[in-house]
Every structure is written in C-alpha cells, then in structure tokens.
Design a protein around this motif. Structure first.
Motif, PDB file in Angstrom:
ATOM      1  N   ARG A 127       0.894  -1.188  -0.026  1.00  0.00           N
ATOM      2  CA  ARG A 127       0.010  -0.043  -0.086  1.00  0.00           C
ATOM      3  C   ARG A 127       0.818   1.486  -0.140  1.00  0.00           C
ATOM      4  NH1 ARG A 127      -4.438  -1.566   4.729  1.00  0.00           N
ATOM      5  NH2 ARG A 127      -4.363  -3.600   4.498  1.00  0.00           N
ATOM      6  N   CYS A 128       0.193   2.397  -0.418  1.00  0.00           N
ATOM      7  CA  CYS A 128       0.803   3.701  -0.283  1.00  0.00           C
ATOM      8  C   CYS A 128      -0.061   4.427   0.540  1.00  0.00           C
ATOM      9  CB  CYS A 128       1.065   4.250  -1.856  1.00  0.00           C
ATOM     10  SG  CYS A 128       1.728   5.846  -1.478  1.00  0.00           S
ATOM     11  N   TYR A 129       0.730   4.934   1.422  1.00  0.00           N
ATOM     12  CA  TYR A 129       0.162   5.658   2.679  1.00  0.00           C
ATOM     13  C   TYR A 129       0.517   7.128   2.400  1.00  0.00           C
ATOM     14  CZ  TYR A 129      -0.935   1.451   5.494  1.00  0.00           C
ATOM     15  OH  TYR A 129      -1.421   0.255   5.784  1.00  0.00           O
ATOM     16  N   THR A 130      -0.447   7.862   1.970  1.00  0.00           N
ATOM     17  CA  THR A 130       0.101   9.113   1.835  1.00  0.00           C
ATOM     18  C   THR A 130       0.358   9.998   2.996  1.00  0.00           C
ATOM     19  OG1 THR A 130      -0.286  11.418   1.029  1.00  0.00           O
ATOM     20  CG2 THR A 130      -2.299  10.425   1.827  1.00  0.00           C
ATOM     21  N   GLY A 131       1.670  10.726   3.207  1.00  0.00           N
ATOM     22  CA  GLY A 131       2.213  11.799   4.035  1.00  0.00           C
ATOM     23  C   GLY A 131       2.032  13.058   3.650  1.00  0.00           C
ATOM     24  N   ASP A 132       1.425  13.304   2.525  1.00  0.00           N
ATOM     25  CA  ASP A 132       1.484  14.615   1.936  1.00  0.00           C
ATOM     26  C   ASP A 132       0.406  15.450   2.319  1.00  0.00           C
ATOM     27  OD1 ASP A 132       1.272  16.816   0.279  1.00  0.00           O
ATOM     28  OD2 ASP A 132       1.899  15.671  -1.537  1.00  0.00           O
ATOM     29  N   ASP A 133       0.781  16.365   3.420  1.00  0.00           N
ATOM     30  CA  ASP A 133      -0.239  17.237   4.153  1.00  0.00           C
ATOM     31  C   ASP A 133      -0.615  18.335   3.175  1.00  0.00           C
ATOM     32  OD1 ASP A 133      -0.161  16.027   7.193  1.00  0.00           O
ATOM     33  OD2 ASP A 133       1.798  16.153   6.526  1.00  0.00           O
ATOM     34  N   PHE A 134      -0.087  18.653   2.133  1.00  0.00           N
ATOM     35  CA  PHE A 134      -0.511  19.639   0.975  1.00  0.00           C
ATOM     36  C   PHE A 134      -1.613  19.267   0.132  1.00  0.00           C
ATOM     37  CE2 PHE A 134       3.463  22.594   1.392  1.00  0.00           C
ATOM     38  CZ  PHE A 134       3.128  22.814   2.407  1.00  0.00           C
ATOM     39  N   ASN A 135      -1.464  17.875  -0.203  1.00  0.00           N
ATOM     40  CA  ASN A 135      -2.160  17.342  -1.454  1.00  0.00           C
ATOM     41  C   ASN A 135      -3.150  16.015  -1.253  1.00  0.00           C
ATOM     42  OD1 ASN A 135      -1.068  18.956  -3.382  1.00  0.00           O
ATOM     43  ND2 ASN A 135       0.758  18.236  -2.674  1.00  0.00           N
ATOM     44  N   TYR A 136      -3.493  15.993   0.090  1.00  0.00           N
ATOM     45  CA  TYR A 136      -4.010  14.583   0.722  1.00  0.00           C
ATOM     46  C   TYR A 136      -5.304  14.417  -0.050  1.00  0.00           C
ATOM     47  CZ  TYR A 136      -5.884  17.888   3.908  1.00  0.00           C
ATOM     48  OH  TYR A 136      -6.172  18.998   4.718  1.00  0.00           O
ATOM     49  N   PRO A 137      -6.327  15.225  -0.102  1.00  0.00           N
ATOM     50  CA  PRO A 137      -7.475  14.851  -0.567  1.00  0.00           C
ATOM     51  C   PRO A 137      -7.784  14.158  -2.220  1.00  0.00           C
ATOM     52  CG  PRO A 137      -7.846  17.125   0.177  1.00  0.00           C
ATOM     53  CD  PRO A 137      -6.360  16.814   0.026  1.00  0.00           C
ATOM     54  N   GLU A 138      -6.822  14.895  -3.107  1.00  0.00           N
ATOM     55  CA  GLU A 138      -6.764  14.256  -4.473  1.00  0.00           C
ATOM     56  C   GLU A 138      -6.021  12.878  -4.478  1.00  0.00           C
ATOM     57  OE1 GLU A 138      -3.388  16.243  -6.732  1.00  0.00           O
ATOM     58  OE2 GLU A 138      -4.186  17.497  -5.421  1.00  0.00           O
ATOM     59  N   LEU A 139      -4.857  12.921  -3.470  1.00  0.00           N
ATOM     60  CA  LEU A 139      -4.353  11.502  -3.439  1.00  0.00           C
ATOM     61  C   LEU A 139      -5.017  10.147  -2.761  1.00  0.00           C
ATOM     62  CD1 LEU A 139      -0.868  13.185  -2.248  1.00  0.00           C
ATOM     63  CD2 LEU A 139      -1.282  11.823  -4.365  1.00  0.00           C
ATOM     64  N   ILE A 140      -5.810  10.581  -1.770  1.00  0.00           N
ATOM     65  CA  ILE A 140      -6.747   9.580  -1.077  1.00  0.00           C
ATOM     66  C   ILE A 140      -7.790   9.134  -1.952  1.00  0.00           C
ATOM     67  CG2 ILE A 140      -8.166   9.010   0.768  1.00  0.00           C
ATOM     68  CD1 ILE A 140      -6.515  10.995   2.496  1.00  0.00           C
ATOM     69  N   ALA A 141      -8.445  10.064  -2.627  1.00  0.00           N
ATOM     70  CA  ALA A 141      -9.320   9.776  -3.590  1.00  0.00           C
ATOM     71  C   ALA A 141      -8.993   9.064  -4.684  1.00  0.00           C
ATOM     72  CB  ALA A 141     -10.138  11.323  -4.284  1.00  0.00           C
ATOM     73  N   GLY A 142      -7.636   9.299  -5.317  1.00  0.00           N
ATOM     74  CA  GLY A 142      -7.215   8.569  -6.321  1.00  0.00           C
ATOM     75  C   GLY A 142      -7.458   8.753  -7.711  1.00  0.00           C
ATOM     76  N   ASP A 143      -7.304   7.846  -8.588  1.00  0.00           N
ATOM     77  CA  ASP A 143      -7.479   7.960 -10.054  1.00  0.00           C
ATOM     78  C   ASP A 143      -7.870   6.639 -10.591  1.00  0.00           C
ATOM     79  OD1 ASP A 143      -4.812   6.783 -10.317  1.00  0.00           O
ATOM     80  OD2 ASP A 143      -3.927   8.374 -10.641  1.00  0.00           O
ATOM     81  N   GLU A 144      -8.122   6.328 -12.055  1.00  0.00           N
ATOM     82  CA  GLU A 144      -8.314   5.274 -12.378  1.00  0.00           C
ATOM     83  C   GLU A 144      -7.121   3.970 -12.288  1.00  0.00           C
ATOM     84  OE1 GLU A 144      -5.674   7.620 -15.014  1.00  0.00           O
ATOM     85  OE2 GLU A 144      -7.641   8.035 -14.099  1.00  0.00           O
ATOM     86  N   GLN A 145      -6.168   4.410 -11.856  1.00  0.00           N
ATOM     87  CA  GLN A 145      -5.111   3.552 -11.734  1.00  0.00           C
ATOM     88  C   GLN A 145      -4.839   3.039  -9.889  1.00  0.00           C
ATOM     89  OE1 GLN A 145      -1.374   3.770 -14.246  1.00  0.00           O
ATOM     90  NE2 GLN A 145      -2.358   5.481 -15.232  1.00  0.00           N
ATOM     91  N   GLY A 146      -5.454   3.735  -9.298  1.00  0.00           N
ATOM     92  CA  GLY A 146      -5.192   3.573  -7.785  1.00  0.00           C
ATOM     93  C   GLY A 146      -5.375   4.562  -6.918  1.00  0.00           C
TER      94      GLY A 146
END
Length: 383
Positions: free
Chosen positions: A245-264
């Motif tokens: 798994r990838c656990y985001t630690g990006d406190d600037f961009n977390y909504p888009e990273l957690i929501a994800g895209d067609e590839q994950g």
C-alpha cells in the motif's frame, strides 16, 4: 460576539466566530481506505523542566486524545514526527509512549502502528545504526503494535551510498516478524534527512527506495511518503509491487491522493488528521459509500488550514497541531515538550484559529474563542 485578531502586517482585524461546530459522530473503522492519524503528545504543564530536559508527558491527557481518534474509526500512528520525535521527545519518552498507547489500543480495540527509529544514538557506524533500529523494532513488536520503519538521521550521516541503505533495511526487513510500513520523510520535515536513500537526486533515491521494497515485498505492508510532491507519490504508487500500500503523508495534497484515480489511490497516515480527525473520518465514510464528490466536498476546504500549519519551516507544524488541540478542549493548556509552543508567531496562531473555526473543528466554539482571547491577552491584545 467578535474577536480582534492580528494579521501578518501587525494590524488588528475583527473576526466573528461561528456559534455551532460541524456535526460529526463517532463511528466504526473504514472499509475503503486504511487511515492513520499521527498523534501529538500532551506535555505536563506543571513539570519543572527546561527545553533540554527529558520530556514530561501528561499521560492521562495523551491517552485520552488517542481514544478520541479511535472513537472516530481512525488508526493511531504513534511516536512519529507529530509526537515531536527528535524534537522534544527522546527515545526513553517514546518507548514509554509506545508501551502505554499499545496497551490502550488493546484495551479499546484500536488500531495502532508505532515508529521505529534510531534516536537513542546521535550518530554511529552502520552496525550501531542497525543495533539501534533492532532495539526499537523489538520493543514495538513486543508491544503488539505494527512497526513503522522511520528515516534515521544517524543512517543518513553514516551511509556512504545506496548500498548501505539496501543493506540496513534488508537486514531489518528480514528480522521483522510482521509486515512493516516504510517511511520516507523529506528534508522539509527534517533537514538532517537530506539525501536519504543515498542520493540528493530524487529519481535516484526513489529507485533505491523501490529496490528495498522489491527485494522484500512480503515484509512491506506499505510505504508512507512525506515529500509534499503529489505527482512523485503517484508515480511511486504506480510502481509498487502488488499488495504493497501507499499511505500518503502529503499534508498539502491529501484529498486528491486519497481519492485516487483510475490507476489507484493512497491510504493515509497524516499529521493533519490529528486536528481534522472527526471531519476526516466523516469524509472517508462518504468515500466508503462511493461518494467521491462528497469526500472532496468535506476534505478539500481543509487544505488551506493544513498548508498554513505546515508552512515553512515545516517541521514546526506540531506547534499549530497542539494549539488547535488546546482550543478544541482536548487539553487544558498550551504547553509543549521542549517548549515548542514558542515556535510560531501570534499572527500564525490567529490565522490557524480563524481557519479552524471556519471549518467547524471546535466542539465548543465558545471555549475556543475564550482560549484564543486568553492567548491574545498574554501578547497584549485586549478585546
């Protein structure tokens, strides 16, 4: 009622606080994402200590805050950067924190993962770095918590190139009883970690990081990436072995990273989820139902607060996190281990208060207003 707040230009402005908090309720763990909040520690305000003294922790308040996070379905990432690891909390304090929090997690059925580092030594040979890691890994595993292998200042100083990282991490992963989380903490959070993974070139460092994982995929539950670079995280995420798994630690961009895209997508292990806990939990529950837009509608407005708290020097974001915990009533005082409450300015606090209040983060807005006015009065701002 209104409150006068100082701006960055030193001028006072009038702000009208909201009267009702955001309506949120505790709930069960999530189904679509694994989410950890890296939690802060509460200092003992009556301890007679100096900034150089070992940390004096209010254990009751510290554990109560973890129960608050667990009640909303969040996991707790313990003894991490948010807990002032290496910035006021030494290894002895971190070890006690791990023992107590892991026991509390067992008692209430909460999920917990704990940081494993080398902060019992300031520097040393590669063999000494390995031994320090091993000592901490043993304690975390004995406590029954999942291990998070954190970046090491001592390893950054001792390593001569990528091969040393491959050797040290390979040794630790072979020893680990259960799959661990590997944490890549960028130098914006800790300048001593510049050039981690053996290179200041992030592409080369990324290759070494992925080589470590590829050699031991069965021992890596996931990675936590804290580089504040959304595209790099996405690129790394797409190169991970299946099941890691990838656990985001990006406190600037977390909504888009957690929501994800067609590839994950990314799971989450975030310091900003300390003050955002209940709201973040509500957002992830929207995601659990497939409501991506509802998730973004709740979480996107929080990014302004997060970017404010994590503005440079980023490593002092803990001050804002604890400040908001005080305003929210999770602790009775605004004191931090190592005296770190002095690390941000009054205008910084004023903006943090205004942004958090606007989001409805304070369970008792009146209490938050009164505490903000108390702080302002200490600085000579009369209402």
């Amino acid at each position: 009622m209104t409150i006068r707040l100082p701006g960055a230009d030193g001028a006072l402005r009038t702000y009208e606080p909201r009267t009702e908090p955001l309506a949120v309720t505790p709930g069960t763990p999530f189904t679509s994402r694994t989410v950890f909040s890296a939690a802060h520690v509460v200092a003992d305000p009556f301890a007679d200590v100096s900034p150089d003294s070992p940390a004096a922790v209010d254990w009751d308040a510290t554990l109560a805050f973890r129960r608050h996070l667990w009640s909303h379905g969040l996991g707790v990432a313990e003894a991490m950067d948010t807990a002032q690891r290496g910035m006021g909390l030494d290894w002895a304090g971190a070890a006690e924190l791990i023992r107590r929090s892991a026991a509390e997690a067992r008692a209430v059925g909460g999920r917990i993962a704990c940081g494993v580092g080398t902060d019992q030594i300031a520097s040393g040979s590669l063999a000494e770095v390995r031994a320090a890691y091993e000592e901490q890994l043993a304690l975390v595993e004995e406590s029954g918590a999942q291990a998070i292998l954190m970046a090491s200042r001592a390893l950054a100083a001792a390593a001569s190139g990528p091969e040393d990282y491959l050797e040290v991490y390979g040794h630790l992963l072979r020893q680990a009883a259960e799959p661990v989380v590997l944490h890549w903490l960028g130098p914006m959070f800790d300048p001593a970690l510049e050039g981690y993974w053996g290179s200041a070139d992030l592409d080369a460092a990324t290759d070494t990081f992925l080589d470590v994982i590829a050699a031991h995929p069965d021992k890596v539950d996931g990675i936590k990436v804290s580089l504040l670079d959304a595209q790099r995280e996405i690129d790394i995420r797409r190169r991970l072995p299946k099941g890691v798994r990838c656990y985001t630690g990006d406190d600037f961009n977390y909504p888009e990273l957690i929501a994800g895209d067609e590839q994950g997508f990314s799971h989450a292990l975030l310091g900003i989820f300390d003050p955002l806990g209940p709201l973040a939990a509500q957002a992830v529950r929207a995601l659990d139902t497939g409501d991506v837009q509802g998730f973004r509608d709740l979480l996107d407005p929080t990014v302004g607060l997060s970017r404010h708290l994590f503005q440079t020097p980023t490593r002092f974001y803990k001050t804002g996190v604890v400040f908001l915990a005080w305003l929210a009533g999770h602790q009775t005082h605004f004191t931090m281990v190592g005296g770190l409450q002095s690390a941000r300015s009054l205008p910084h606090f004023a903006t943090a208060y205004e942004l958090a209040d606007g989001l409805g983060l304070f369970p008792d807005p009146k209490l938050a207003e009164e505490r903000m006015k108390t702080l302002l009065s200490v600085y000579g701002v009369n209402q």
